[in-house]
Design an enzyme around this catalytic site. Structure first.
Site, PDB file in Angstrom:
ATOM      1  CB  CYS A   2      -0.883   0.031   1.234  1.00 53.23           C
ATOM      2  SG  CYS A   2      -1.912  -1.416   1.398  1.00 53.23           S
ATOM      3  NE  ARG A  27       5.247   1.312  -1.107  1.00 51.45           N
ATOM      4  CZ  ARG A  27       5.983   1.604  -0.049  1.00 51.45           C
ATOM      5  NH1 ARG A  27       7.067   2.320  -0.202  1.00 51.45           N
ATOM      6  NH2 ARG A  27       5.651   1.206   1.140  1.00 51.45           N
ATOM      7  CD1 TRP A  74      -0.183  -6.218  -2.934  1.00 48.39           C
ATOM      8  CD2 TRP A  74      -0.217  -6.773  -0.782  1.00 48.39           C
ATOM      9  NE1 TRP A  74       0.314  -7.484  -2.827  1.00 48.39           N
ATOM     10  CE2 TRP A  74       0.304  -7.853  -1.512  1.00 48.39           C
ATOM     11  CE3 TRP A  74      -0.329  -6.900   0.602  1.00 48.39           C
ATOM     12  CZ2 TRP A  74       0.707  -9.046  -0.925  1.00 48.39           C
ATOM     13  CZ3 TRP A  74       0.066  -8.088   1.195  1.00 48.39           C
ATOM     14  CH2 TRP A  74       0.588  -9.147   0.426  1.00 48.39           C
ATOM     15  CG  ASN A  99       0.044   2.343   3.558  1.00 46.89           C
ATOM     16  OD1 ASN A  99      -0.978   2.398   2.892  1.00 46.89           O
ATOM     17  ND2 ASN A  99       1.188   2.870   3.173  1.00 46.89           N
ATOM     18  N   GLY A 100      -1.115  -0.915   6.510  1.00 47.79           N
ATOM     19  CA  GLY A 100      -0.882  -1.707   7.719  1.00 47.79           C
ATOM     20  C   GLY A 100      -2.051  -2.629   7.992  1.00 47.79           C
ATOM     21  CD  GLU A 478      17.261 -14.094  -5.584  1.00 46.54           C
ATOM     22  OE1 GLU A 478      16.607 -14.467  -4.591  1.00 46.54           O
ATOM     23  OE2 GLU A 478      16.980 -13.059  -6.207  1.00 46.54           O
ATOM     24  CE  LYS A 482      14.013 -12.543  -8.149  1.00 47.57           C
ATOM     25  NZ  LYS A 482      14.598 -12.131  -6.899  1.00 47.57           N
ATOM     26  CD  GLU A 485      10.182 -12.943  -6.388  1.00 46.28           C
ATOM     27  OE1 GLU A 485       9.966 -12.242  -5.392  1.00 46.28           O
ATOM     28  OE2 GLU A 485      11.226 -12.829  -7.063  1.00 46.28           O
ATOM     29  CG  HIS A 501      18.432 -37.506   1.395  1.00 47.16           C
ATOM     30  ND1 HIS A 501      18.596 -38.773   1.916  1.00 47.16           N
ATOM     31  CD2 HIS A 501      19.682 -36.988   1.293  1.00 47.16           C
ATOM     32  CE1 HIS A 501      19.882 -38.991   2.148  1.00 47.16           C
ATOM     33  NE2 HIS A 501      20.557 -37.924   1.769  1.00 47.16           N
ATOM     34  CE  LYS A 600      11.746  -3.564  -5.215  1.00 51.51           C
ATOM     35  NZ  LYS A 600      12.483  -4.762  -5.618  1.00 51.51           N
TER      36      LYS A 600
HETATM   37  C1  G6P Z   1       9.312  -8.620  -0.946  1.00 51.51           C
HETATM   38  C2  G6P Z   1       9.969  -8.323  -2.288  1.00 51.51           C
HETATM   39  C3  G6P Z   1      11.272  -9.097  -2.392  1.00 51.51           C
HETATM   40  C4  G6P Z   1      12.185  -8.795  -1.213  1.00 51.51           C
HETATM   41  C5  G6P Z   1      11.471  -9.017   0.121  1.00 51.51           C
HETATM   42  C6  G6P Z   1      12.280  -8.442   1.284  1.00 51.51           C
HETATM   43  O1  G6P Z   1       8.908  -9.947  -0.900  1.00 51.51           O
HETATM   44  O2  G6P Z   1       9.115  -8.678  -3.350  1.00 51.51           O
HETATM   45  O3  G6P Z   1      11.929  -8.763  -3.596  1.00 51.51           O
HETATM   46  O4  G6P Z   1      13.312  -9.599  -1.278  1.00 51.51           O
HETATM   47  O5  G6P Z   1      10.217  -8.343   0.134  1.00 51.51           O
HETATM   48  O6  G6P Z   1      12.348  -7.048   1.130  1.00 51.51           O
HETATM   49  P1  G6P Z   1      13.499  -6.126   1.662  1.00 51.51           P
HETATM   50  O7  G6P Z   1      13.113  -4.736   1.204  1.00 51.51           O
HETATM   51  O8  G6P Z   1      13.488  -6.247   3.155  1.00 51.51           O
HETATM   52  O9  G6P Z   1      14.770  -6.589   1.074  1.00 51.51           O
END
Ligand code: G6P
Length: 605
Positions: A2, A27, A74, A99-100, A478, A482, A485, A501, A600
């Site tokens: 948000c 975001r 959001w 927000n929150g 990672e 990616k 996501e 395993h 984000k």
């Molecule tokens: C969200 C974002 C990720 C990020 C994570 C942690 O899930 O989509 O890309 O890695 O938050 O965010 P930060 O700002 O704490 O790295």
């Protein structure tokens, strides 16, 4: 996640509110809205489409005013639908954005229902709007102070009243909120970026602050009800950084910016010295006997990589924990540990809460590796290293990750030095390799055409497995993150030794298996694991380098990285995985920069 924008001015503020929302779009959000004070009434427009659509609606309705608030939502409580979008109104008198998450919304809703309020949405936010109306004394600033006392949970709010046309009130607890100072006009936002181009004079509100925003003045009351002055900071306008330039998506732009981002992050580092983490770093580093890393998402994976470095190079015992787990766990605190939070945004709710939890347990040696110099994380940690990735817009983190790794390697070398484990020769050799990283990444980026060819095959799959060992296990994680996501392909990563395993049961001709295979000490073990995959008909996609002696054959596709990079190899090996995810998503036609359901900056639990 948000976003909030608010303004009080002597000119039409609709363009400022809409522009602010556009700057917060990255975001992640699913609906948006704006409310203005118009001729003694509250007017609003809301949309479940993009901010550009809201902008059209607002223009068609000639919605203009001097006082107003706007929001990107959001969804947490209630589906992404117009009636759940903010701003929420109460009895035509109060307009509010939030927000929150309000945890006691059910109790408050019952009380307000009993008092005669009707609810139009399923949100926790509407509860706050009605609560403010219910408590309204004719003085909104006073009323918001009363109302926020009844709220349990995290919030940043902006609210205005039909009866006080030149006033917006804001409050924060657990979610960020800033004030932008203008000339005879003032602004509120959840992030200074929202006001880039409008003002660079920013006040960062602190936990529990309530702010009265009027045209000629701002007035802040702190958590104890005392009037306080907060420092006005000049922040750099990020206007240029969010332009897309010649790229198709921000994610692509950000992948290709990595040589520059790493160079900026390492700029000015001539030698290893604790001072780069802050004045008090030497004293703290001398005292600590271990490291505890706390982070979420991609930042957690950079922490996992750092564990391998910190233990092997600096000889410092390191634990890495997912912030949302650590904050609620009964752990054994070690006051001599260095608590390291890693965060792109510096505002992730779980990471901040984990930091505060560690502090409350007596762990005061804190350091953050963060991409946002003015964030809560930086303000609340004793030491900081600011990565200079620049604004990262794509929800899937790329350049923030590689710059975190660069900063974490610097931390490793610094701790190694303080602990007497770094000779001058080693320091010089590592620094030389780090300086060469931008050129080395540029060479990896040139592999893009080969990766595009692989992406075509991946786009037709629904599952993928990623394997790595040692330092490259977190890189495999990672890579899988990616891919899932942004392409919505189910992907998981395993340390290759664990294959037998469990995950081996999933391997068939339908399962592409991406293998991160640098020519390090684990390469022969990894090759055996690859044989196990081939024996079950699994198709291997291998990122090899140097002298790994892996060649293309039936069912084994190989892309060879230009050079082997020793301990820094994870920083290079993540790049082709980012490109693979990006091009696979492109081939599947997903919304690369704004993947469904994701945000984000995750400022709620
Ligand atoms: C969200 C974002 C990720 C990020 C994570 C942690 O899930 O989509 O890309 O890695 O938050 O965010 P930060 O700002 O704490 O790295």
């Amino acid at each position: 996640m948000c976003g909030i924008v608010g303004a009080v001015a002597q000119r039409n503020i609709t363009p400022i509110l809409v522009e602010g929302l556009k700057r917060l779009e990255y975001r992640g959000y699913d609906s948006c809205g704006v409310a203005l004070h118009v001729d003694g009434k509250l007017e609003r427009s809301r949309s479940t489409a993009r901010v550009a659509e809201l902008e059209k609606q607002v223009a068609e309705a000639h919605l203009e005013g001097f006082t107003g608030i706007a929001h990107t939502r959001w969804a947490t409580h209630g589906a992404p639908a117009s009636h759940n979008a903010h701003p929420h109104f109460s009895r035509g008198r109060i307009a509010l954005v939030h927000n929150g998450i309000i945890e006691n919304h059910d109790e408050l809703r019952e009380e307000l229902r009993a008092a005669g309020y009707e609810f139009e949405s399923q949100t926790d936010t509407e509860v706050i709007a009605h609560l403010v109306d219910h408590l309204y004394t004719g003085d909104l600033f006073e009323t918001v102070q009363l109302a926020t006392k009844q709220l349990v949970g995290a919030f940043a709010i902006a609210v205005f009243s039909r009866d006080e046309p030149h006033r917006v009130v804001g409050a924060r607890r657990g979610s960020p909120l800033i004030v932008g100072i203008g000339n005879g006009e003032n602004f509120l936002a959840s992030d200074a970026l929202a006001l880039a181009g409008t003002t660079n004079q920013i006040v960062y509100l602190e936990e529990g602050d309530v702010v009265d925003l009027q045209m000629q003045r701002i007035w802040i009351i702190d958590a104890n009800g005392k009037q306080v002055e907060r420092e006005v900071k000049t922040v750099q306008a990020h206007t240029a950084a969010v332009e897309l330039g010649p790229y198709r998506h921000y994610m692509q732009k950000e992948i290709f910016e990595q040589p520059r981002a790493i160079a900026d992050t390492l700029e000015g580092i001539e030698s290893i010295t604790p001072d780069i983490f802050g004045d008090k770093a030497y004293g703290i580093f001398k005292k600590i006997d271990s490291v505890l890393i706390l982070a979420c998402g991609t930042s957690y994976y950079s922490g996992m990589t750092a564990k391998y470095w910190l233990e092997a190079v600096a000889g410092v015992r390191t634990d890495v924990e997912i912030a949302s787990e650590y904050r609620y766990r009964d752990s054994v605190p070690n006051p001599n540990a260095l608590v390291v939070t890693i965060s792109q945004s510096g505002e992730t709710a779980d990471t901040l809460a984990a930091l505060r939890h560690a502090q409350s347990q007596g762990m005061q040696h804190t350091l953050t590796i963060c991409n946002a110099a003015t964030s809560a994380m930086v303000r609340e940690c004793a030491l900081a290293y600011i990565t200079r990735a620049g604004v990262e817009v794509g929800v899937a983190s790329t350049k923030a990750f590689s710059t975190q790794l660069a900063a974490l390697f610097l931390l490793t070398l610094t701790l190694a030095q303080v602990k007497g484990r770094l000779s001058d020769e080693k320091e010089a050799a590592f620094l030389k390799e780090m300086r060469h990283l931008p050129a080395a990444i540029t060479a990896v980026l040139a592999l893009e055409p080969q990766i595009i060819a692989w992406a075509e095959a991946f786009a037709r799959k629904e599952n993928a497995l990623f394997l790595g060992r040692g330092l490259h296990y977190p890189i495999a994680l990672e890579g899988a993150l990616k891919l899932k996501e942004i392409s919505y392909i189910h992907a998981e990563a395993y340390p290759a030794g664990e294959l037998k395993h469990g995950p081996l049961a999933l391997v068939t001709e339908e399962m592409p298996v991406v293998t991160v295979a640098p020519a390090d000490s684990m390469i022969d073990k990894l090759k055996s694991n690859m044989q196990e995959v081939r024996a079950r008909g699994g198709e291997l996609y291998v990122f090899a380098d140097g002298d790994s002696r892996i060649t293309t054959s039936e069912g084994v596709h190989v892309i060879r990285m230009p050079e082997h990079y020793g301990l820094l190899s994870p920083i290079l090996h993540v790049v082709p995985l980012q490109l693979l995810a990006y091009h696979t998503a492109l081939a599947r036609g997903t919304d690369v920069d704004k993947p469904r359901n994701l945000a984000k900056s995750v400022t709620v639990e």
